[in-house]
Scaffold this motif. Structure first.
Motif, PDB file in Angstrom:
ATOM      1  N   VAL A   1     -26.885  79.006   9.673  1.00  0.00           N
ATOM      2  CA  VAL A   1     -26.554  78.535   8.329  1.00  0.00           C
ATOM      3  C   VAL A   1     -27.434  77.340   7.974  1.00  0.00           C
ATOM      4  N   VAL A   2     -27.573  76.416   8.935  1.00  0.00           N
ATOM      5  CA  VAL A   2     -28.415  75.240   8.703  1.00  0.00           C
ATOM      6  C   VAL A   2     -29.852  75.678   8.430  1.00  0.00           C
ATOM      7  N   TYR A   3     -30.320  76.627   9.258  1.00  0.00           N
ATOM      8  CA  TYR A   3     -31.688  77.133   9.099  1.00  0.00           C
ATOM      9  C   TYR A   3     -31.901  77.691   7.689  1.00  0.00           C
ATOM     10  N   LEU A   4     -30.938  78.501   7.225  1.00  0.00           N
ATOM     11  CA  LEU A   4     -31.073  79.119   5.901  1.00  0.00           C
ATOM     12  C   LEU A   4     -31.045  78.074   4.793  1.00  0.00           C
ATOM     13  N   LEU A   5     -30.153  77.088   4.947  1.00  0.00           N
ATOM     14  CA  LEU A   5     -30.074  76.030   3.925  1.00  0.00           C
ATOM     15  C   LEU A   5     -31.381  75.238   3.872  1.00  0.00           C
ATOM     16  N   LEU A   6     -31.911  74.923   5.050  1.00  0.00           N
ATOM     17  CA  LEU A   6     -33.169  74.173   5.108  1.00  0.00           C
ATOM     18  C   LEU A   6     -34.311  74.997   4.501  1.00  0.00           C
ATOM     19  N   ALA A   7     -34.343  76.309   4.841  1.00  0.00           N
ATOM     20  CA  ALA A   7     -35.401  77.169   4.317  1.00  0.00           C
ATOM     21  C   ALA A   7     -35.315  77.261   2.796  1.00  0.00           C
ATOM     22  N   TRP A   8     -34.089  77.280   2.274  1.00  0.00           N
ATOM     23  CA  TRP A   8     -33.896  77.454   0.837  1.00  0.00           C
ATOM     24  C   TRP A   8     -34.211  76.163   0.068  1.00  0.00           C
TER      25      TRP A   8
ATOM     26  N   ALA B   1     -39.018  72.185   6.627  1.00  0.00           N
ATOM     27  CA  ALA B   1     -37.877  71.589   7.333  1.00  0.00           C
ATOM     28  C   ALA B   1     -37.252  72.569   8.323  1.00  0.00           C
ATOM     29  N   HIS B   2     -37.149  73.849   7.923  1.00  0.00           N
ATOM     30  CA  HIS B   2     -36.528  74.850   8.808  1.00  0.00           C
ATOM     31  C   HIS B   2     -37.407  75.133  10.022  1.00  0.00           C
ATOM     32  N   LYS B   3     -38.723  74.956   9.875  1.00  0.00           N
ATOM     33  CA  LYS B   3     -39.642  75.161  11.012  1.00  0.00           C
ATOM     34  C   LYS B   3     -39.448  74.048  12.047  1.00  0.00           C
ATOM     35  N   PHE B   4     -39.344  72.795  11.554  1.00  0.00           N
ATOM     36  CA  PHE B   4     -39.083  71.679  12.473  1.00  0.00           C
ATOM     37  C   PHE B   4     -37.745  71.878  13.158  1.00  0.00           C
ATOM     38  N   TYR B   5     -36.765  72.413  12.410  1.00  0.00           N
ATOM     39  CA  TYR B   5     -35.410  72.599  12.926  1.00  0.00           C
ATOM     40  C   TYR B   5     -35.400  73.515  14.147  1.00  0.00           C
ATOM     41  N   VAL B   6     -36.250  74.575  14.128  1.00  0.00           N
ATOM     42  CA  VAL B   6     -36.274  75.504  15.263  1.00  0.00           C
ATOM     43  C   VAL B   6     -37.383  75.170  16.254  1.00  0.00           C
ATOM     44  N   GLY B   7     -38.007  74.004  16.067  1.00  0.00           N
ATOM     45  CA  GLY B   7     -38.991  73.540  17.038  1.00  0.00           C
ATOM     46  C   GLY B   7     -40.390  74.097  16.850  1.00  0.00           C
TER      47      GLY B   7
ATOM     48  N   LEU C   1     -39.849  81.339   1.076  1.00  0.00           N
ATOM     49  CA  LEU C   1     -38.990  82.414   0.599  1.00  0.00           C
ATOM     50  C   LEU C   1     -38.942  83.556   1.613  1.00  0.00           C
ATOM     51  N   VAL C   2     -40.095  83.902   2.167  1.00  0.00           N
ATOM     52  CA  VAL C   2     -40.175  84.962   3.182  1.00  0.00           C
ATOM     53  C   VAL C   2     -39.346  84.566   4.409  1.00  0.00           C
ATOM     54  N   ASP C   3     -39.482  83.301   4.852  1.00  0.00           N
ATOM     55  CA  ASP C   3     -38.697  82.823   5.996  1.00  0.00           C
ATOM     56  C   ASP C   3     -37.208  82.935   5.716  1.00  0.00           C
ATOM     57  N   PHE C   4     -36.832  82.597   4.472  1.00  0.00           N
ATOM     58  CA  PHE C   4     -35.419  82.650   4.094  1.00  0.00           C
ATOM     59  C   PHE C   4     -34.904  84.085   4.162  1.00  0.00           C
ATOM     60  N   VAL C   5     -35.675  85.024   3.623  1.00  0.00           N
ATOM     61  CA  VAL C   5     -35.265  86.438   3.606  1.00  0.00           C
ATOM     62  C   VAL C   5     -35.206  86.989   5.030  1.00  0.00           C
ATOM     63  N   ILE C   6     -36.224  86.661   5.845  1.00  0.00           N
ATOM     64  CA  ILE C   6     -36.219  87.103   7.245  1.00  0.00           C
ATOM     65  C   ILE C   6     -34.987  86.536   7.951  1.00  0.00           C
ATOM     66  N   GLY C   7     -34.677  85.275   7.679  1.00  0.00           N
ATOM     67  CA  GLY C   7     -33.497  84.638   8.266  1.00  0.00           C
ATOM     68  C   GLY C   7     -32.223  85.364   7.866  1.00  0.00           C
TER      69      GLY C   7
END
Ligand code: ZN
Length: 114
Positions: free
Chosen positions: A45-52, A59-65, A95-101
């Motif tokens: 959920v955090v990943y998706l929120l960050l990606a969006w 931000a979502h890339k840093f989140y997953v290292g 957007l692509v990262d969000f959809v893949i997520g």
């Protein structure tokens, strides 16, 4: 195959069992798997929120290292706008990262690398 004792009733059973065959209490392994799954779901959920919301800053890339990709997105999302095209490109990337997520919500380890 190891034998373990149930913490609830003391019944000796296989450690492969998900729960005690006598009283039904879940084994430690089952409990910790459940906790891991809950943690993974929350991370997703955090990943998706960050990606969006902060996707263009990576931000979502840093989140997953994935710091390398994060820095690339951060540069594209900030100074990239001076050249317009990298700025637009990073919007699509986020957007692509969000959809893949979204497509991998049930298997977060694919996205979160766990
Ligand atoms: Zn038991």
């Amino acid at each position: 195959m190891a034998m373990i004792y149930c913490r609830e009733c003391g019944y000796k059973h296989s450690d492969k069992a998900k729960a005690c065959p006598k009283c039904g209490r879940p084994t430690e392994m089952t409990l910790s798997k459940k906790i891991n799954k809950l943690t993974n779901d929350r991370s997703m959920v955090v990943y998706l929120l960050l990606a969006w919301f902060l996707g263009i800053f990576g931000a979502h890339k840093f989140y997953v290292g994935k710091n390398g990709q994060g820095i690339a997105m951060l540069l594209m999302g900030t100074i990239g706008w001076l050249l317009i095209l990298p700025g637009i490109a990073v919007c699509f990337w986020a957007l692509v990262d969000f959809v893949i997520g979204l497509c991998n919500v049930s298997t977060p380890e694919n996205v979160l690398g766990k």
